[in-house]
Design a protein around this motif. Structure first.
Motif, PDB file in Angstrom:
ATOM      1  N   UNK A  60       0.850  -1.168   0.000  1.00 51.92           N
ATOM      2  CA  UNK A  60       0.000   0.000   0.000  1.00 51.92           C
ATOM      3  C   UNK A  60       0.899   1.236   0.000  1.00 51.92           C
ATOM      4  N   UNK A  61       0.650   2.155  -0.892  1.00 51.71           N
ATOM      5  CA  UNK A  61       1.455   3.372  -0.996  1.00 51.71           C
ATOM      6  C   UNK A  61       0.718   4.524  -0.356  1.00 51.71           C
ATOM      7  N   UNK A  62       1.431   5.284   0.431  1.00 53.22           N
ATOM      8  CA  UNK A  62       0.864   6.490   1.025  1.00 53.22           C
ATOM      9  C   UNK A  62       1.277   7.645   0.122  1.00 53.22           C
ATOM     10  N   UNK A  63       0.300   8.332  -0.417  1.00 49.72           N
ATOM     11  CA  UNK A  63       0.603   9.381  -1.380  1.00 49.72           C
ATOM     12  C   UNK A  63       0.632  10.723  -0.662  1.00 49.72           C
ATOM     13  N   UNK A  66       5.241   4.634   1.507  1.00 51.14           N
ATOM     14  CA  UNK A  66       5.615   3.609   2.471  1.00 51.14           C
ATOM     15  C   UNK A  66       6.022   2.358   1.712  1.00 51.14           C
ATOM     16  N   UNK A  67       7.155   1.776   2.093  1.00 49.52           N
ATOM     17  CA  UNK A  67       7.658   0.578   1.446  1.00 49.52           C
ATOM     18  C   UNK A  67       7.876  -0.472   2.527  1.00 49.52           C
ATOM     19  N   UNK A  68       7.353  -1.666   2.304  1.00 51.17           N
ATOM     20  CA  UNK A  68       7.511  -2.743   3.278  1.00 51.17           C
ATOM     21  C   UNK A  68       8.760  -3.550   2.960  1.00 51.17           C
ATOM     22  N   UNK A  69       9.589  -3.752   3.965  1.00 54.93           N
ATOM     23  CA  UNK A  69      10.811  -4.521   3.807  1.00 54.93           C
ATOM     24  C   UNK A  69      10.475  -6.002   3.704  1.00 54.93           C
ATOM     25  N   UNK A  88      12.291  -7.963   6.951  1.00 49.23           N
ATOM     26  CA  UNK A  88      11.799  -7.833   8.325  1.00 49.23           C
ATOM     27  C   UNK A  88      10.299  -7.595   8.400  1.00 49.23           C
ATOM     28  N   UNK A  89       9.693  -7.130   7.320  1.00 48.45           N
ATOM     29  CA  UNK A  89       8.270  -6.824   7.328  1.00 48.45           C
ATOM     30  C   UNK A  89       7.953  -5.435   7.866  1.00 48.45           C
ATOM     31  N   UNK A  90       8.980  -4.694   8.260  1.00 44.53           N
ATOM     32  CA  UNK A  90       8.775  -3.345   8.782  1.00 44.53           C
ATOM     33  C   UNK A  90       8.580  -2.364   7.628  1.00 44.53           C
ATOM     34  N   UNK A  91       7.857  -1.291   7.899  1.00 43.74           N
ATOM     35  CA  UNK A  91       7.639  -0.255   6.893  1.00 43.74           C
ATOM     36  C   UNK A  91       8.713   0.820   7.004  1.00 43.74           C
ATOM     37  N   UNK A  92       9.156   1.304   5.865  1.00 43.68           N
ATOM     38  CA  UNK A  92      10.064   2.440   5.792  1.00 43.68           C
ATOM     39  C   UNK A  92       9.470   3.438   4.807  1.00 43.68           C
TER      40      UNK A  92
END
Length: 50
Positions: free
Chosen positions: A1-4, A22-25, A28-32
């Protein structure tokens, strides 16, 4: 899901836009958050990339 989130930046005669998504790793599954400054025409293309 992208936050615009898009902010318009204007430097001298060029019009630029700062886009944040937002990009999911996969590891690890964490968002960056990935940020980029580009011309407004390229924002939708950049946000649709994985």
């Amino acid at each position: 899901m992208a936050k615009k989130t898009v902010a318009s930046l204007q430097t001298s005669s060029k019009r630029l836009t700062k886009a944040i998504k937002m990009v999911r790793s996969p590891k690890t599954g964490a968002y960056t958050f990935a940020e980029s400054v580009m011309p407004p025409e390229l924002v939708d293309e950049w946000l649709s990339k994985k």
